[in-house]
Design an enzyme around this catalytic site. Structure first.
Site, PDB file in Angstrom:
ATOM      1  CG  ASP A 152     -48.075 -59.755 -18.670  1.00 23.47           C
ATOM      2  OD1 ASP A 152     -47.570 -59.477 -17.578  1.00 23.47           O
ATOM      3  OD2 ASP A 152     -48.853 -60.714 -18.856  1.00 23.47           O
ATOM      4  CE  LYS A 153     -40.590 -56.014 -24.590  1.00 25.64           C
ATOM      5  NZ  LYS A 153     -39.169 -56.458 -24.564  1.00 25.64           N
TER       6      LYS A 153
END
Length: 296
Positions: free
Chosen positions: A135-136
């Site tokens: 994920d970011k």
């Protein structure tokens, strides 16, 4: 960029057809082998041959694999990339956070993929083929294939003992001991990216954990994925009442962690797709996450 692989036939291969040697011993997929035949990419002792060519001990078998081009255009963007392992088949990156992994229609730039396009701008036809995505807001180790053959071989390792991923998470509250969270996960609905535990409709999701530092306010937990559902660790920890610190989707945003949350991919182990070597890499807990534990 083409990938050339070479292997030598042994005594056991005497009288064997080249196609069986290439498909079996060299691990070339059916689709890749079909392309070889069309492109004269199968050679024995440097001479193009047909699939039914009969081998003799000592024959040098070479395949020239044409890499498949990407289906999208990625704009190169200069930016830091921490490469911890690299060869012509595999790359392992230590991704910072917040940084999205791949481009999308909503985010065509400002991603790790853009930075890699710049880093490998002199490599014809470079395509980013991540094996595991982060994920970011998650930092740490992730692996990617450098060509289509390596990608196909690495994909076989997913969800097997050959591919191990461990994470460190700083979580809310006091946790101790070891355990397993076995809780099926499903997307909440089409309007959100959020996932929830649903024991009737969810897909199987299993996370093993061990608490490494137990505090009254925050605890440090090591987690190993058995399955790889989207947001799995985040959903599971929130499900048992210990959301990840700063997780704005499953917990509470923390101003000390702008754009990220306290989850880090700390360890990865896999088998090299061509050499068969076992590769292990580790990445320590980033300083901003370690600082959360100083007053727990």
């Amino acid at each position: 960029m083409n990938r050339t692989l070479t292997a030598v036939a042994g005594d056991k291969d005497s009288g064997r057809k080249a196609k069986y040697f290439v498909r079996g011993d060299m691990g070339i997929s059916y689709g890749q082998f079909s392309a070889l035949k069309r492109q004269n990419g199968l050679l024995v002792n440097g001479i193009p041959v047909h699939a039914n060519h009969i081998l003799r001990p000592g024959d040098e078998v070479t395949v020239v694999l044409e890499d498949s081009p990407g289906d999208k255009t990625v704009a190169p963007e200069e930016g830091p990339v921490s490469v911890v392992c690299e060869d012509e088949d595999l790359i392992i990156i230590d991704k910072p956070a917040p940084l999205a992994c791949q481009c999308s229609p909503k985010q065509p730039g400002g991603t790790l993929e853009n930075r890699l396009a710049f880093l490998y701008r002199d490599r014809p036809g470079f395509v980013f083929r991540p094996l595991n995505r982060l994920d970011k807001g998650t930092s740490g180790l992730m692996a990617a294939a450098m060509n289509a053959h390596a990608a196909q071989r690495l994909q076989r390792q997913l969800h097997t003992d050959a591919f191990v991923r461990e994470y460190l998470a700083v979580v809310e509250g006091h946790m101790d001991g070891v355990g397993t969270i076995d809780a099926p996960v499903i997307k909440m609905d089409a309007a959100t990216v959020k996932r929830v535990v649903d024991r009737k409709s969810g897909k199987p999701a299993v996370t093993h954990y061990r608490v490494e530092q137990a505090g009254s306010r925050f605890s440090l937990v090591r987690l190993r994925l058995e399955t790889g559902r989207t947001h799995q660790i985040r959903v599971h920890l929130a499900h048992i009442g210990h959301p990840i610190v700063g997780d704005f989707l499953y917990g509470i945003e923390d101003p000390r962690l702008p754009g990220r949350f306290a989850l880090h991919s700390t360890y990865i182990r896999l088998t090299h797709p061509v050499t068969g070597e076992v590769i292990e890499r580790t990445s320590p807990l980033p300083a901003d996450l370690a600082a959360l534990l100083e007053r727990t």
